[in-house]
Design an enzyme around this catalytic site. Structure first.
Site, short mmCIF file in Angstrom:
data_model
loop_
_atom_site.label_atom_id
_atom_site.label_comp_id
_atom_site.label_asym_id
_atom_site.label_seq_id
_atom_site.Cartn_x
_atom_site.Cartn_y
_atom_site.Cartn_z
N ALA A 1 0.83 -1.20 0.00
CA ALA A 1 0.00 0.00 0.00
C ALA A 1 0.86 1.25 0.00
O ALA A 1 1.93 1.29 0.62
CB ALA A 1 -0.90 0.01 1.23
N GLU B 1 12.81 12.53 8.59
CA GLU B 1 11.43 12.06 8.55
C GLU B 1 10.78 12.61 7.28
O GLU B 1 11.25 13.62 6.73
CB GLU B 1 10.67 12.58 9.78
CG GLU B 1 11.12 11.96 11.08
CD GLU B 1 11.01 10.45 11.07
OE1 GLU B 1 9.90 9.93 10.98
OE2 GLU B 1 12.06 9.77 11.14
N LYS C 1 11.92 8.63 20.47
CA LYS C 1 12.90 7.54 20.63
C LYS C 1 13.28 7.36 22.09
O LYS C 1 13.39 6.23 22.58
CB LYS C 1 14.15 7.83 19.79
CG LYS C 1 13.91 7.66 18.30
CD LYS C 1 15.07 8.21 17.50
CE LYS C 1 14.91 7.92 16.01
NZ LYS C 1 15.87 8.61 15.18
N1 LIG Z 1 14.52 7.04 6.99
C1 LIG Z 1 15.11 6.48 8.02
O1 LIG Z 1 16.33 6.47 8.14
C2 LIG Z 1 14.29 5.85 9.08
C3 LIG Z 1 12.93 5.91 9.05
N2 LIG Z 1 12.18 5.32 10.02
C4 LIG Z 1 10.74 5.42 9.94
O2 LIG Z 1 10.27 4.78 8.75
C5 LIG Z 1 9.06 5.39 8.36
C6 LIG Z 1 9.11 5.66 6.86
O3 LIG Z 1 10.11 6.59 6.61
P1 LIG Z 1 10.55 6.91 5.12
O4 LIG Z 1 10.56 5.69 4.31
O5 LIG Z 1 11.79 7.69 5.24
O6 LIG Z 1 9.34 7.85 4.65
P2 LIG Z 1 8.87 8.18 3.15
O7 LIG Z 1 8.22 9.50 3.21
O8 LIG Z 1 10.00 8.01 2.22
O9 LIG Z 1 7.79 7.08 2.85
C7 LIG Z 1 6.58 7.04 3.52
C8 LIG Z 1 5.65 6.09 2.78
O10 LIG Z 1 4.47 5.96 3.54
C9 LIG Z 1 3.37 6.05 2.65
N3 LIG Z 1 2.20 6.49 3.37
C10 LIG Z 1 1.99 7.66 4.02
N4 LIG Z 1 0.76 7.68 4.56
C11 LIG Z 1 0.19 6.51 4.25
C12 LIG Z 1 -1.08 5.94 4.50
N5 LIG Z 1 -2.00 6.58 5.19
N6 LIG Z 1 -1.33 4.70 4.02
C13 LIG Z 1 -0.40 4.04 3.33
N7 LIG Z 1 0.83 4.52 3.05
C14 LIG Z 1 1.11 5.75 3.51
C15 LIG Z 1 3.80 7.04 1.60
O11 LIG Z 1 2.97 6.86 0.48
P3 LIG Z 1 3.17 7.74 -0.86
O12 LIG Z 1 4.27 7.02 -1.56
O13 LIG Z 1 1.87 7.61 -1.54
O14 LIG Z 1 3.52 9.11 -0.40
C16 LIG Z 1 5.23 6.58 1.41
O15 LIG Z 1 5.26 5.50 0.50
C17 LIG Z 1 8.88 6.62 9.22
O16 LIG Z 1 7.95 6.35 10.24
C18 LIG Z 1 10.25 6.85 9.84
O17 LIG Z 1 10.21 7.42 11.11
C19 LIG Z 1 12.74 4.63 11.04
C20 LIG Z 1 14.09 4.53 11.12
C21 LIG Z 1 14.97 5.16 10.17
N1 LIG Z 2 14.62 10.77 11.00
C1 LIG Z 2 15.25 9.79 11.80
C2 LIG Z 2 15.29 8.52 11.06
C3 LIG Z 2 15.40 7.39 11.95
O1 LIG Z 2 14.63 7.15 12.85
C4 LIG Z 2 16.65 10.21 12.11
O2 LIG Z 2 17.11 11.14 11.48
O3 LIG Z 2 17.28 9.63 13.00
#
Ligand SMILES: NC(=O)C1=CN([C@@H]2O[C@H](COP(=O)(O)OP(=O)(O)OC[C@H]3O[C@@H](n4cnc5c(N)ncnc54)[C@H](OP(=O)(O)O)[C@@H]3O)[C@@H](O)[C@H]2O)C=CC1
Ligand SMILES: N[C@@H](CC=O)C(=O)O
Length: 811
Positions: free
Chosen positions: A502, A664, A679
């Site tokens: 999704a 984020e 965290k």
């Molecule tokens: N980046 C990092 O280093 C780290 C990230 N995280 C966590 O991982 C999570 C994802 O981060 P990241 O991948 O960087 O974020 P992105 O913004 O790159 O991706 C988020 C994704 O979530 C989708 N999304 C948002 N809302 C919904 C919804 N209501 N239903 C379904 N899908 C949804 C978006 O869809 P669409 O493609 O349509 O916009 C997108 O595909 C966050 O919670 C972050 O805190 C944790 C540790 C490290």
């Molecule tokens: N936005 C976060 C990603 C991991 O949780 C960070 O910068 O540490």
């Protein structure tokens, strides 16, 4: 000698009937053979449905009749090339069709279809097919089964007169012929000489009766599958052929829905110790399944799983039943007198209720019969009126190795329980070769899959994944799963089946597994979704061993964990919202996971791929106490402070952190300290303290007004901070210090804030987006435990999520 039986699909097409010819003629070169055939595939049903059309006065019975004639003619035209044989066969077949036409016409005219007429109509299928096969196979003689398969009427049913039949079979075959062709299924009433039959699937039984009477060396059942399978392959992709079965195992499996062999077939040959070989007409050289008395022990506790969908449980209950002798006798006699078969019985030792399993089609009659039988007791209140529960299914696990092996029933219950499947009734005989459970029919597919997996019948363990979020982390995770798929399947016997994906707007599902190369295009072309629809779809698929993987930063998605866990779906979250939500909500999620026997994992919530949460848990589980935590927990902030130079202004570093995939989705969550607060709360809770976000003491570095308004406005205003940051940066540089956004917890008291650290500080040299955590515990007091490494980024975070998934697979 051999008896070979060919089913409807084996005579139903040009390809199969020619294969039959080759098999029979090859075999006949070695020994005499008796060949029993069914009607052409689908013809028995069509004979019956045409009769119903005629009965209802519907003229289209003629079209259906013509269609059957046409189908037989076409087959003859395709396979009988000799002109004389062709016209002789046409004559026989058309004579039979003329009779059949007259019978249908009679039904149409007088609007009456008695059982006797129906039995006569349905006999034409085998009579027609056997003539075709007898003409096709060289030097075959044809005998009418009705001359030796004799039935009598008992409990309103036609049942075989075995003694008479055995004698007549021996007489009929006293002159040995190389190939004898016999129509299966049909029989004759020994008294009235009416045409009867041995029941649907009865051709197998005909062959078995002949094999037993003639002391054949083997009975071969030729069909369209490779033999008995460990489970229904239409439901379980991992099902495979069982090459050897004992008579008891085969009997248990086919009595319980495995449609490979008609159940009564086994007994006549079993008592004569004649093996049954099940083979595929379309794969004659395949191994198939051999059923015999002595088989090799493959060490597996169960051989196969079978099931019956249309089950009704009738509860016969009442206080007057306790200690009264003869209640069960009355139940079974009353049902037997009405020709109702009971396939499962379960009685509590308190004796105040007996549950009996009957097929759905017999349920109403069974309830009426039992209410009638116990009418007096029901009237006085000594017994309750019969209670019928329908919409159920019965599953049986079967295998002779279960005998005297402790733990099988326990595993069965545990496996079903963990998948949220409630056992409504249960039965196991003292033979210990079959354990049967009744469950809700809606859970049948899931139950079969999960049992197949957990009893090691499947070649692979399957984990079904729903991946929500396909951005930085989710997209990388899918890439990693795709590239590790074969390796895990081959070396770890684990199949990671992504059954749902999704994004924020769309969702796609496929219980057989989605294509991980083309999923983005598929998503784009799919219907609009929403968190509510997603939740309903995931729960609605009711799929076994399923894990919901949240790679979003959405609160709406985090709110789905509770219902998902309640439906026995494990959750792996990169999203930190749930684990840092109010303490009671977080605890409820954890407790739900425990009570439902599933997992709630969120290791990447702190330190991305670093093993921080797991380590704290390990320390505490072994009796250690976490006294203090000092940490740099934001990859984004550490990256920003390391990137900041005279040439790279603050606003630029924030852009770079976003591009690198550290920040984020909304970078204000990082800059406002919110991400670190979440965290720290999560770590504090894991360390055993009841923590809430509001309790964290904050020393932030970006004024609050920058977080008001939209993200776009934030990006526009961000450069306004550059000059001030540059001034402060220069001062810091002159002091030989660096900025670190530090989180700390001591005895449950939490604090976050920007600190200037000197060279001597362990955080001073923290490179790039790295994180560091110092854990002071009762055992690690003088020298705290230190965990350090990449704290953000797509690769490491996806790998951390992957590790959580693997821990649920538990391989
Ligand atoms: N980046 C990092 O280093 C780290 C990230 N995280 C966590 O991982 C999570 C994802 O981060 P990241 O991948 O960087 O974020 P992105 O913004 O790159 O991706 C988020 C994704 O979530 C989708 N999304 C948002 N809302 C919904 C919804 N209501 N239903 C379904 N899908 C949804 C978006 O869809 P669409 O493609 O349509 O916009 C997108 O595909 C966050 O919670 C972050 O805190 C944790 C540790 C490290
Ligand atoms: N936005 C976060 C990603 C991991 O949780 C960070 O910068 O540490």
């Amino acid at each position: 000698m051999k008896v070979l039986k060919f089913g409807g699909t084996s005579v139903g097409s040009v390809e199969s009937i020619l294969s039959l010819k080759r098999i029979v003629e090859r075999e006949a070169q070695r020994q005499p053979v008796v060949v029993v055939v069914s009607a052409l595939g689908g013809i028995t049903d069509q004979l019956l449905s045409t009769a119903q059309l005629a009965l209802s006065g519907n003229e289209t019975w003629k079209d259906s009749f013509d269609n059957m004639v046409e189908r037989h003619h076409q087959l003859i035209d395709s396979v009988i090339t000799d002109n004389i044989k062709h016209s002789e066969l046409y004559h026989k077949v058309d004579t039979l069709f003329e009779q059949l036409h007259s019978i249908y016409f009679g039904v149409f005219l007088i609007h009456d279809l008695s059982h006797k007429t129906e039995d006569t109509i349905v006999s034409y299928g085998e009579r027609l097919s056997s003539h075709i096969v007898a003409t096709l196979v060289e030097n075959a003689r044809w005998i009418d089964a009705r001359t030796f398969i004799k039935t009598e009427r008992k409990h309103n049913k036609h049942v075989l007169d075995s003694t008479l039949t055995q004698q007549l079979v021996r007489d009929a075959f006293s002159h040995q012929h190389t190939i004898t062709l016999v129509p299966g299924f049909i029989s004759q009433d020994k008294d009235t000489h009416e045409t009867t039959n041995l029941g649907r699937g009865g051709s197998d039984y005909t062959a078995s009766i002949i094999a037993a009477a003639l002391d054949a060396d083997i009975l071969e059942i030729w069909t369209d599958v490779n033999g008995f399978m460990t489970a229904d392959p239409k439901v379980i992709k991992a099902a495979y052929t069982i090459h050897e079965l004992s008579y008891i195992e085969a009997m248990e499996l086919c009595n319980f829905g495995a449609k490979v062999v008609y159940p009564p077939t086994i007994y006549p040959v079993c008592v004569k110790n004649i093996p049954i070989q099940v083979k595929n007409t379309f794969d004659p050289d395949g191994e198939g399944t051999i059923i015999k008395a002595k088989i090799k022990n493959d060490g597996k506790p169960i051989k196969g799983i079978s099931s019956i969908k249309g089950t009704t449980l009738i509860n016969v209950a009442g206080l007057s039943m306790v200690g009264v002798i003869g209640v069960n006798r009355r139940i079974f006699t009353a049902l037997a007198n009405h020709g109702i078969s009971v396939f499962m019985v379960s009685q509590a030792s308190s004796e105040n209720s007996t549950s009996i399993g009957v097929r759905e089609q017999d349920a109403d009659a069974a309830v009426a019969v039992l209410n009638d039988e116990f009418a007096k007791e029901i009237e006085t209140g000594a017994m309750f009126p019969m209670e019928a529960q329908s919409g159920l299914a019965t599953i049986a696990i079967v295998g002779e190795n279960m005998r005297h092996l402790p733990g099988i029933a326990a595993k069965l219950f545990e496996t079903l329980g963990r998948s949220g499947i409630s056992v409504i009734a249960f039965a196991q005989g003292s033979s210990e070769t079959n354990i049967s459970v009744v469950i809700e029919a809606a859970y049948l597919r899931k139950a079969l899959n999960v049992l197949h997996d957990s009893f090691f019948l499947s070649e692979y363990k399957v984990l079904n994944l729903f991946i929500c979020g396909i951005g930085t982390v989710g997209g990388k995770l899918i890439e990693q799963i795709r590239s590790q798929y074969d390796e895990l399947k081959e070396h770890s016997r684990l199949k990671l089946n992504v059954v749902g994906i999704a994004s924020s707007k769309h969702a796609i599902y496929n219980r057989d597994g989605l294509d991980l190369q083309t999923y983005r295009e598929e998503l784009q072309a799919s219907e609009l979704s929403s968190p509510q629809k997603l939740c309903e779809a995931v729960i609605g698929m009711n799929i076994f061993n399923s894990v919901f993987v949240d790679c979003t930063a959405s609160g709406e998605i985090a709110a789905l964990y509770q219902p998902l866990l309640e439906h026995n779906i494990s959750v792996v979250a990169a999203n930190k919202i749930a684990a840092s939500s109010p303490y009671d909500e977080y605890m409820r999620l954890k407790q739900t996971a425990v009570t439902r026997g599933v997992k709630f994992r969120y290791e990447t919530n702190v330190g991305a791929g670093l093993p921080i949460i797991g380590t704290i848990n390990d320390l505490r589980n072994s009796g250690d106490k976490i006294l203090k935590i000092e940490a740099v927990l934001s990859g984004t902030l550490n990256f920003i402070f390391n990137e900041l130079t005279a040439d790279v202004p603050f606003s630029e570093t924030v852009h770079r952190a976003k591009e690198e995939g550290y920040s984020e989705p909304d970078p204000r969550i990082d800059l406002s300290g919110k991400d670190v607060i979440r965290k720290l709360v999560i770590l504090t809770r894991e360390a055993g303290y009841k923590a809430e976000q509001e309790e964290v003491e904050k020393h932030l570095f970006v004024p609050d007004e920058y977080f008001e308004g939209s993200v776009d406005e934030f990006w526009k205003r961000l450069p306004q901070l550059d000059d001030d940051f540059e001034k402060r940066r220069r001062t810091l540089e002159q002091q030989g210090e660096r900025w670190r956004f530090v989180a700390s917890m001591e005895h449950g008291k939490m604090k976050v804030g920007l600190q200037a650290v000197a060279q001597s500080h362990p955080f001073y040299n923290l490179e790039g987006s790295n994180n560091i955590v110092l854990l002071t515990t009762e055992r690690y007091k003088a020298y705290p435990m230190q965990i350090q490494g990449y704290g953000a980024g797509a690769d490491v975070t996806a790998a951390g999520v992957f590790a959580n998934i693997m821990s649920i697979a538990n391989i």
